[in-house]
Design an enzyme around this catalytic site. Structure first.
Site, mmCIF file in Angstrom:
data_model
loop_
_atom_site.group_PDB
_atom_site.id
_atom_site.type_symbol
_atom_site.label_atom_id
_atom_site.label_comp_id
_atom_site.label_asym_id
_atom_site.label_seq_id
_atom_site.Cartn_x
_atom_site.Cartn_y
_atom_site.Cartn_z
ATOM 1 N N HIS A 1 -0.608 -3.623 -8.943
ATOM 2 C CA HIS A 1 -1.951 -3.072 -9.139
ATOM 3 C C HIS A 1 -2.386 -2.113 -8.029
ATOM 4 C CE1 HIS A 1 -4.720 -5.458 -6.408
ATOM 5 N NE2 HIS A 1 -3.617 -6.161 -6.300
ATOM 6 N N CYS B 24 -9.367 -8.737 -0.501
ATOM 7 C CA CYS B 24 -8.892 -10.122 -0.518
ATOM 8 C C CYS B 24 -9.715 -11.033 0.379
ATOM 9 C CB CYS B 24 -7.427 -10.175 -0.083
ATOM 10 S SG CYS B 24 -6.356 -9.184 -1.131
ATOM 11 N N THR C 274 8.444 -18.199 -17.174
ATOM 12 C CA THR C 274 8.711 -17.161 -18.163
ATOM 13 C C THR C 274 8.280 -15.798 -17.634
ATOM 14 O OG1 THR C 274 8.383 -18.736 -19.967
ATOM 15 C CG2 THR C 274 8.218 -16.390 -20.512
ATOM 16 N N GLN D 102 0.797 -1.222 0.000
ATOM 17 C CA GLN D 102 0.000 0.000 0.000
ATOM 18 C C GLN D 102 0.835 1.280 0.000
ATOM 19 O OE1 GLN D 102 -3.117 0.192 -0.521
ATOM 20 N NE2 GLN D 102 -3.813 -1.896 -0.171
ATOM 21 N N SER E 130 3.455 -4.588 -4.952
ATOM 22 C CA SER E 130 2.299 -5.004 -5.754
ATOM 23 C C SER E 130 2.050 -3.993 -6.852
ATOM 24 C CB SER E 130 1.058 -5.120 -4.867
ATOM 25 O OG SER E 130 -0.080 -5.450 -5.632
#
Length: 374
Positions: free
Chosen positions: A202, A325, A242, A180, A200
């Site tokens: 996003h 979440c 990958t 955050q 993170s």
């Protein structure tokens, strides 16, 4: 039109970031592991540029960055990757807090089930960990301390600088979940005492499905992490598979934009939060948490249930009453519970989180909708 105010759950991808992702997907689509032709070389170059852009936020070396699918995976690698070292060294004590995200608590609970001993720090009323309790909990066999930077539900800023000072002479590894805060709240993460930082994408205007783990060396010694799954040896053997080059390039650009604009972003969301807090106060609302991030406010209005409030606010603003979440669970917030809030205040808690694309707040409409529930 409903105004989006749930940026702690996820952020929109910035247009310039989306443009770069599209270009790398459609035009520069090589595999970064392919070294025999120019397509692979271009992909590798894009990854290394992004690695430096991520590292720059925390003033780390780019060789200390590995790419992951997000902060959840980064947390798991940092925590579970220490297991072998902990068992071999006889250091099987972990310290964390009751405020952590489930992506930290659940891997630690897994180790606890495997014979590790865990100390869960209590929260003070404002939502911060108790430094004195952490000091008392540190032992010779403590292998890891895991404390988040900014709480995802309340925005409470943890005393990372003081924790680093406290641990200056201790060998335990320090892990900070910075999902955050990374890039948006540019303080404390450059402290060299922090061994692991989880990132993170996003939460930082980059796409879902990409993140990073920063693993600082101590001198010239790498942290003793081992992979938690296998198959390919990419990312220094710690994160096989990958590389998602387009997403990684997008994360890198998002970090560069954050680095350039963090102060402007903070000023913008601070003004939004000030205005929203004033409206909450006029309703008799109470803010849950002290010393919180400008990007979020968690509040309760006596007599108003959060589920009823969100129904009333539909069509005006999009908000949440906790972590995305765990939104499928109707159990009370473990964060607010750890802070010692009473059941009614927890049941009424609403999280409003702001972003750089938030232009204005319909505070009059919000207040009017909530007043109908009083």
């Amino acid at each position: 039109m409903t105004i989006y105010l749930d940026f702690n759950a996820t952020t929109p991808v910035l247009p310039e970031v989306a443009d770069l992702i599209y270009k790398v997907m459609v035009e520069e689509y090589g595999n970064a592991g392919s070294r025999t032709h120019e397509y692979g070389v271009a992909a590798k170059r894009a990854v290394e540029i992004a690695r430096a852009q991520v590292a720059n936020i925390a003033k780390a070396d780019k060789t200390e960055v590995i790419f992951t699918s997000g902060a959840t995976e980064s947390n798991n690698i940092a925590i579970l990757g220490l297991r072998e070292f902990a068992e071999q060294s006889g250091k099987k004590h972990i310290i964390t807090s009751k405020l952590e995200h489930k992506a930290v608590l659940e891997p630690i609970e897994h180790l606890e089930q495997q014979g590790f001993e865990v100390t869960y720090l209590n929260a003070e009323a404002g939502g911060q960990v108790d430094i004195a309790q952490l000091k008392a909990a540190l032992r010779d066999d403590t292998v890891l301390v895991s404390i988040m930077h900014i709480n995802n539900e309340t925005g409470a800023i943890q005393p990372i600088r003081e924790i680093c000072q406290l641990m200056a002479g201790h060998e335990a590894y320090l892990h900070v979940d910075a999902a955050q805060s990374f890039g948006k709240y540019p303080f404390d993460l450059d402290n060299p005492r922090i061994d692991f930082i989880s990132v993170s994408g996003h939460k930082l205007y980059a796409p879902k499905g990409v993140g990073a783990l920063i693993m600082r060396r101590r001198g010239f010694i790498k942290p003793p992490l081992k992979p938690i799954y296998f198959g390919g040896g990419q990312e220094k053997g710690l994160r096989p598979g990958t590389l998602a080059t387009p997403l990684i390039a997008g994360l890198g650009l998002a970090c560069e934009l954050a680095s350039k604009n963090a102060e402007k972003w903070l000023a913008h969301v601070s003004e939004l939060k000030t205005n929203f807090t004033a409206a909450v106060s006029e309703l008799g609302g109470e803010v849950n948490g002290h010393n919180t991030s400008p990007y979020v406010i968690n509040f309760s209005v006596p007599g108003i249930n959060s589920e009823a409030a969100m129904v009333k606010l539909k069509g005006i603003i999009a908000v949440s009453n906790g972590s995305a979440c765990t939104s499928s669970s109707y159990t009370p917030s473990h964060v607010l519970t750890a802070m010692g809030l009473d059941a009614d205040r927890i049941a009424g808690a609403i999280r409003v989180s702001f972003g750089i694309t938030t232009e204005e707040l319909p505070v009059t409409e919000i207040a009017a909708a909530l007043r109908t529930l009083l």
